[in-house]
Design a protein around this motif. Structure first.
Motif, mmCIF file in Angstrom:
data_model
loop_
_atom_site.group_PDB
_atom_site.id
_atom_site.type_symbol
_atom_site.label_atom_id
_atom_site.label_comp_id
_atom_site.label_asym_id
_atom_site.label_seq_id
_atom_site.Cartn_x
_atom_site.Cartn_y
_atom_site.Cartn_z
ATOM 1 N N LYS A 103 0.842 -1.211 0.000
ATOM 2 C CA LYS A 103 0.000 0.000 0.000
ATOM 3 C C LYS A 103 0.867 1.247 0.000
ATOM 4 O O LYS A 103 0.556 2.232 -0.703
ATOM 5 C CB LYS A 103 -0.906 -0.021 1.235
ATOM 6 N N ALA A 104 1.955 1.242 0.760
ATOM 7 C CA ALA A 104 2.853 2.397 0.785
ATOM 8 C C ALA A 104 3.483 2.608 -0.584
ATOM 9 O O ALA A 104 3.628 3.751 -1.051
ATOM 10 C CB ALA A 104 3.931 2.205 1.848
ATOM 11 N N ASP A 105 3.864 1.534 -1.272
ATOM 12 C CA ASP A 105 4.437 1.664 -2.606
ATOM 13 C C ASP A 105 3.406 2.165 -3.602
ATOM 14 O O ASP A 105 3.722 2.951 -4.510
ATOM 15 C CB ASP A 105 5.002 0.326 -3.071
ATOM 16 N N LEU A 106 2.160 1.717 -3.471
ATOM 17 C CA LEU A 106 1.104 2.215 -4.345
ATOM 18 C C LEU A 106 0.918 3.711 -4.146
ATOM 19 O O LEU A 106 0.810 4.473 -5.112
ATOM 20 C CB LEU A 106 -0.210 1.472 -4.057
ATOM 21 N N ASP A 107 0.920 4.159 -2.899
ATOM 22 C CA ASP A 107 0.791 5.589 -2.628
ATOM 23 C C ASP A 107 1.953 6.374 -3.234
ATOM 24 O O ASP A 107 1.767 7.474 -3.764
ATOM 25 C CB ASP A 107 0.720 5.844 -1.123
ATOM 26 N N ALA A 108 3.169 5.816 -3.138
ATOM 27 C CA ALA A 108 4.338 6.504 -3.698
ATOM 28 C C ALA A 108 4.217 6.621 -5.216
ATOM 29 O O ALA A 108 4.485 7.689 -5.797
ATOM 30 C CB ALA A 108 5.610 5.750 -3.328
ATOM 31 N N TYR A 109 3.832 5.535 -5.873
ATOM 32 C CA TYR A 109 3.649 5.600 -7.329
ATOM 33 C C TYR A 109 2.551 6.592 -7.698
ATOM 34 O O TYR A 109 2.712 7.415 -8.610
ATOM 35 C CB TYR A 109 3.316 4.212 -7.901
ATOM 36 N N LEU A 110 1.404 6.537 -6.994
ATOM 37 C CA LEU A 110 0.295 7.428 -7.334
ATOM 38 C C LEU A 110 0.668 8.889 -7.128
ATOM 39 O O LEU A 110 0.219 9.769 -7.883
ATOM 40 C CB LEU A 110 -0.936 7.078 -6.491
ATOM 41 N N SER A 111 1.504 9.179 -6.124
ATOM 42 C CA SER A 111 1.949 10.561 -5.926
ATOM 43 C C SER A 111 2.713 11.060 -7.140
ATOM 44 O O SER A 111 2.519 12.190 -7.595
ATOM 45 C CB SER A 111 2.828 10.657 -4.679
ATOM 46 N N GLU A 112 3.589 10.229 -7.677
ATOM 47 C CA GLU A 112 4.329 10.630 -8.872
ATOM 48 C C GLU A 112 3.400 10.739 -10.071
ATOM 49 O O GLU A 112 3.504 11.682 -10.871
ATOM 50 C CB GLU A 112 5.438 9.631 -9.159
ATOM 51 N N ALA A 113 2.475 9.794 -10.203
ATOM 52 C CA ALA A 113 1.569 9.802 -11.350
ATOM 53 C C ALA A 113 0.622 10.993 -11.313
ATOM 54 O O ALA A 113 0.281 11.563 -12.356
ATOM 55 C CB ALA A 113 0.773 8.497 -11.387
ATOM 56 N N ARG A 114 0.210 11.393 -10.113
ATOM 57 C CA ARG A 114 -0.692 12.540 -10.003
ATOM 58 C C ARG A 114 0.044 13.860 -10.078
ATOM 59 O O ARG A 114 -0.473 14.840 -10.611
ATOM 60 C CB ARG A 114 -1.457 12.471 -8.671
ATOM 61 N N GLY A 115 1.271 13.914 -9.526
ATOM 62 C CA GLY A 115 1.931 15.195 -9.352
ATOM 63 C C GLY A 115 3.062 15.492 -10.292
ATOM 64 O O GLY A 115 3.527 16.632 -10.351
ATOM 65 N N ARG A 116 3.554 14.484 -11.038
ATOM 66 C CA ARG A 116 4.704 14.756 -11.894
ATOM 67 C C ARG A 116 4.452 14.318 -13.336
ATOM 68 O O ARG A 116 4.456 15.121 -14.242
ATOM 69 C CB ARG A 116 5.954 14.074 -11.331
ATOM 70 N N TYR A 117 4.242 13.030 -13.545
ATOM 71 C CA TYR A 117 3.966 12.531 -14.899
ATOM 72 C C TYR A 117 3.468 11.100 -14.820
ATOM 73 O O TYR A 117 3.547 10.441 -13.787
ATOM 74 C CB TYR A 117 5.215 12.596 -15.786
ATOM 75 N N ARG A 118 2.940 10.623 -15.949
ATOM 76 C CA ARG A 118 2.595 9.222 -16.116
ATOM 77 C C ARG A 118 3.280 8.731 -17.384
ATOM 78 O O ARG A 118 3.296 9.415 -18.391
ATOM 79 C CB ARG A 118 1.079 9.035 -16.234
ATOM 80 N N ARG A 119 3.839 7.538 -17.289
ATOM 81 C CA ARG A 119 4.519 6.963 -18.444
ATOM 82 C C ARG A 119 4.395 5.450 -18.382
ATOM 83 O O ARG A 119 4.108 4.883 -17.320
ATOM 84 C CB ARG A 119 5.999 7.366 -18.448
#
Length: 886
Positions: free
Chosen positions: A385-401
């Protein structure tokens, strides 16, 4: 808040979001001018590299001889191109290959037939050596000098950092071996290596493989290592300095840990579980540890958290834990990560950096696998869950690839939360998709089939398909080769003996940014396909029973009607994390409260907290308070309850949080501290000040200081100054106090933060001060101070300076940023500067903070109104019951 259990940096992953990026819409990953990267042709490959290197510590350089055993692949190729940056070439010679000459390959100047001067050209970056067409193999000898700007690092004390040790160490990932020795500096070429190194007498030298030199040579500073297993150039290592050596005889594989002298006890504490990790990974993977020995060495000022050099991992100094740090900090995650690379990355290597998730995703996933083994399933689920939150933070706030992505300037551009966290989560999904037996059998086949070779994503897919008979094409297409993730709204409605479940995917149709993988046929389709798992809990005489229902979701919206024997006690949505995305649940309050109390797994109970945080009524507040206060509950559930109470923002929630500020578990206290920071009240500040000043946990002190500033109470200023320079593991208390001063928005803190940006302050403290300054000051002096820091040696610090200039939002910083971009060699720094240059010119940091503060104020007002309404409804209900009784 998701309490981050992974507190360490890792190999190359530096994509941490600044506070100004959180919650903003992500931008395109592919920057203007970026060209697609394809794997380099290999007209020649390399079988063996033998190096003879003499360190010139005074000049921060190296004198070297490299013997390269090359093998022809292309019959028509006339020359071999070797990566070699910044060398002074003294001589280049060529002879027949060692195998053809029938001579042993020992030593950089030995092996092969008689050599002759070689026809060659050198442009400062590539050494091209002519190879006669009739030679299938060639032995090339290069004598050179170099003063590397990257790859090889020399440390020594100075007047500002007098306790810095004298050390020399390498860091070759991603493509920096070319600054140290000539090679084909790509992961798709693997060769055996040997090193003869001359270091200052009295120093120890560590490198890959077996140490073959005798004690007399070592005493004179001459060390000879040999590795007979092929590995890529980025995994070469040389570490030299004075260390205490700790030998561990818990396994047949010799283990050694090298730590700074005087830190032996911390070294034993930190590395104690290494043997158990090797045993467990060997058993799970069905492949024994691949090499004859394993070493871990702790160096100072390392530019990554750890680096998985073959047989000899390098670690940064923060991996060592003192007795107090060990209360609630573990280094097992970093140790397990770098150890897992000995299989994933070292034994089996990604063919091209675009497939680097096969290295990093597996290493991240294996962290969770060891936590599950050592600490149990609840810790495994919490880590995911912590890793999912970390990924989602990047996907929401920086970029998605896409995870597999060829659109980058430097390989380090893609060493981010997509490569690490999302990559690891994809492997978890595969584990759930196939089941444990088939998954681990497929992974074992993958490792065995490709041992000592190179791989791409389809090799993993084929191995898993071969053992399972399942087609995984769609799975890999949507989770690996496609950008983005599902954003799912799930509504649960119970009427009589049936449950109606409405599932709607709400992600935008064009959420993927940047060019897609060529194999993707339906990139325009925004909808993901996955199983929606629902666990229905029913109370019975023996406690509770759970009935599982699974429904396939593959369209924008689905409505499922599920018949039930009776009204369920609770419903858990996605109990095993099979949806790699954002799931928002709307369910009746009584079901959510029962889920928080009675779901059979800690993950199931914790999942109820977030939807409950949107229900401000007395029963919900009581339920969250009971979960928080339950000393027998898993700490992650209690932390989720604390976070939910913080979101409620009511006086009752504040009282419950205050009552748990002295909870025995330090991670619960840390979550309580974070939640208290959401209340701008003297009571919250008083509770936080006690934690910041006296808590036995470094992390609780740090979080309390950070939250204390968020209360915006003026009395917090002196408390934060009191703890600002208290020593702690990894500078966490100082960083928390700096963040607290920034959150306080008190301009009296500016000179204190400015003073801590200076060289001599430990790096983590400097970085925190740099990022905090734009929250308090946006004037010319702040901009100029940050601009002056752009050329500091530490790449992480330069990244943070660029981020701070972006937060400042002053377009006049463009010139300084562009000048640094023109000369910076670090891919992480270049990427961040390019992003800041793209985004400069938007709203300044002060304006962003003002808007954020206004939004917070509106949320607080709304929370207070909801609390009052809840009390009125409760009072009205109580009066109604009395009237009915009369």
């Amino acid at each position: 808040m998701s309490l981050e259990y992974r507190l360490h940096s890792r190999c190359a992953c530096g994509s941490v979001l600044s506070s100004s990026e959180l919650g903003l819409a992500s931008r395109p990953f592919t920057l203007t001018g970026t060209k697609r990267v394809y794997e380099r042709s290999r007209p020649f490959t390399i079988r063996h590299i033998a190096l003879d290197l003499a360190l010139d510590v005074a000049e921060r350089g190296v004198r070297g001889t490299a013997r390269i055993e090359a093998v022809r692949v292309d019959p028509a190729a006339r020359e071999i191109a070797l990566d070699a940056v910044g060398f002074e070439i003294e001589a280049v010679e060529i002879g027949a290959g060692a195998a053809r000459a029938g001579k042993p390959r020992r030593g950089a100047g030995k092996g092969g037939a008689a050599r002759r001067p070689a026809e060659h050209t050198y442009d400062g970056e590539t050494l091209r050596v002519a190879v006669p067409l009739d030679e299938a193999e060639a032995s090339i000898l290069v004598r050179y000098r170099a003063t590397p700007r990257r790859g090889l690092y020399f440390l020594e004390p100075d007047e500002h950092v007098p306790d810095r040790p004298r050390q020399v160490w390498t860091q070759c990932q991603d493509e920096d071996a070319r600054h140290i020795f000539p090679c084909i500096d790509k992961p798709h070429v693997k060769q055996t290596t040997e090193l003869r190194a001359e270091v200052p007498a009295g120093w120890y030298c560590l490198s890959n493989g077996e140490l073959t030199s005798d004690a007399r040579s070592q005493k004179a500073g001459v060390y000879h290592y040999r590795l007979d297993e092929p590995h890529p150039s980025y995994l070469f290592t040389l570490v030299a300095g004075e260390f205490a050596r700790l030998d561990d005889e818990a396994l047949d594989v010799p283990l050694a840990y090298f730590v700074p002298k005087g830190r032996e006890e911390d070294g034993r504490r930190t590395f104690a579980r290494t043997p158990d990790m090797i045993r467990h990974f060997s058993e799970k993977l069905g492949v024994e540890y691949p090499y004859r020995r394993y070493a871990q060495v702790v160096v100072s000022d390392f530019i990554f958290g750890g680096m998985e050099n073959t047989t000899a991992t390098t670690m940064y100094e923060h991996i060592l834990l003192d007795e107090r740090a060990a209360l609630d900090i573990s280094s097992d995650d970093l140790i397990a990560h770098e150890l897992a690379h000995q299989w994933f990355g070292d034994l089996v290597t990604c063919r091209d950096w675009s497939h680097g998730w096969l290295n990093e995703g597996f290493a991240t996933f294996m962290e969770h696998v060891y936590r599950e083994h050592h600490l149990g399933a609840d810790e495994y689920d919490h880590g995911l869950k912590a890793d999912l939150d970390a990924y989602l933070s990047e996907a929401r706030g920086r970029y998605r690839r896409p995870i597999v992505c060829q659109d980058y300037e430097a390989p380090l551009d893609i060493f981010d939360r997509h490569l690490y966290e999302k990559g690891g989560l994809v492997l978890h999904l595969l584990r759930r998709e196939l089941g444990d037996a088939l998954f681990w059998r497929g992974v074992s086949m993958y490792l065995t089939r490709h041992a000592r070779g190179v791989v791409e994503t389809r090799d993993l897919a084929r191995a898993l398909e071969d053992v399972s008979g399942r087609s995984l094409e769609r799975f890999f297409e949507q989770w690996v080769f496609r950008a983005g993730h599902p954003e799912l709204d799930v509504k649960i409605e119970i009427e009589g003996d049936q449950c109606t479940v409405t599932a709607r995917q709400t992600q935008p149709a064009a959420q993927h940014h940047g060019r897609e993988h060529a194999s993707q046929p339906d990139a325009s389709t925004p909808y993901f396909a996955f199983d929606l798992v629902l666990d229905f809990g029913f109370a019975d005489g023996k406690g509770a029973t759970v009935r599982r229902e699974v429904r396939r979701v593959d369209q924008q919206a689905h409505t499922f009607v599920i018949p039930l024997p009776r009204r369920p006690r609770f419903v858990v949505v996605d109990p095993e994390l099979r949806i790699l995305g954002e799931v928002k649940v709307d369910a009746p309050g009584d079901l959510l409260r029962a889920q928080l109390a009675h779901a059979p797994t800690a993950r199931g109970r914790a999942l109820a907290a977030k939807p409950l945080s949107r229900r401000d009524d007395p029963p919900t507040t009581r339920a969250l308070g009971q979960a928080l206060a339950d000393a027998n509950e898993f700490w992650g559930v209690r932390a989720a309850a604390a976070t939910a109470l913080g979101a409620l923002q009511s006086s009752a929630a504040l009282a419950l949080l205050e009552g748990s500020a002295d909870a025995e578990h330090p991670k619960v206290r840390r979550a309580v501290a974070h939640a208290l920071g959401g209340f701008r009240s003297p009571k919250a500040a008083e509770a936080l000040a006690k934690l910041a000043l006296r808590d036995p946990s470094y992390l609780v002190q740090a979080e309390a200081a950070r939250a204390l500033g968020a209360t915006r109470q003026s009395a917090a200023f002196e408390t934060l100054l009191d703890v600002l320079d208290r020593p702690s593991w990894g500078e966490v208390v100082r960083c928390g106090a700096i963040d607290g001063l920034a959150n306080l928005r008190d301009e009296r803190a500016v000179p204190h933060l400015t003073a801590r940006t200076r060289y001599g302050v430990p790096t983590r403290g400097r970085r925190a001060a740099i990022l905090a300054l734009p929250k308090l000051s946006s004037d010319r002096r702040t901009r100029e101070l940050l601009e002056e820091l752009l050329d500091q040696p530490d790449p992480y610090l330069r990244v943070d300076v660029a981020r701070a200039l972006g937060d400042l939002g002053d377009g006049r910083a463009r010139g300084a940023l562009q000048r640094q971009l023109d000369r910076d060699l670090d891919g992480r720094v270049r990427r961040r500067i390019r992003e800041v240059l793209r985004d400069l010119g938007g709203a300044g940091k002060r304006e962003m903070d003002r808007l954020r503060d206004e939004l917070e104020a509106l949320r607080r007002d709304n929370a207070e109104i909801r609390a009052r309404l809840g009390k009125l409804e409760a009072t009205a209900g109580h009066k109604g019951k009395k009237a009915d009784a009369r």
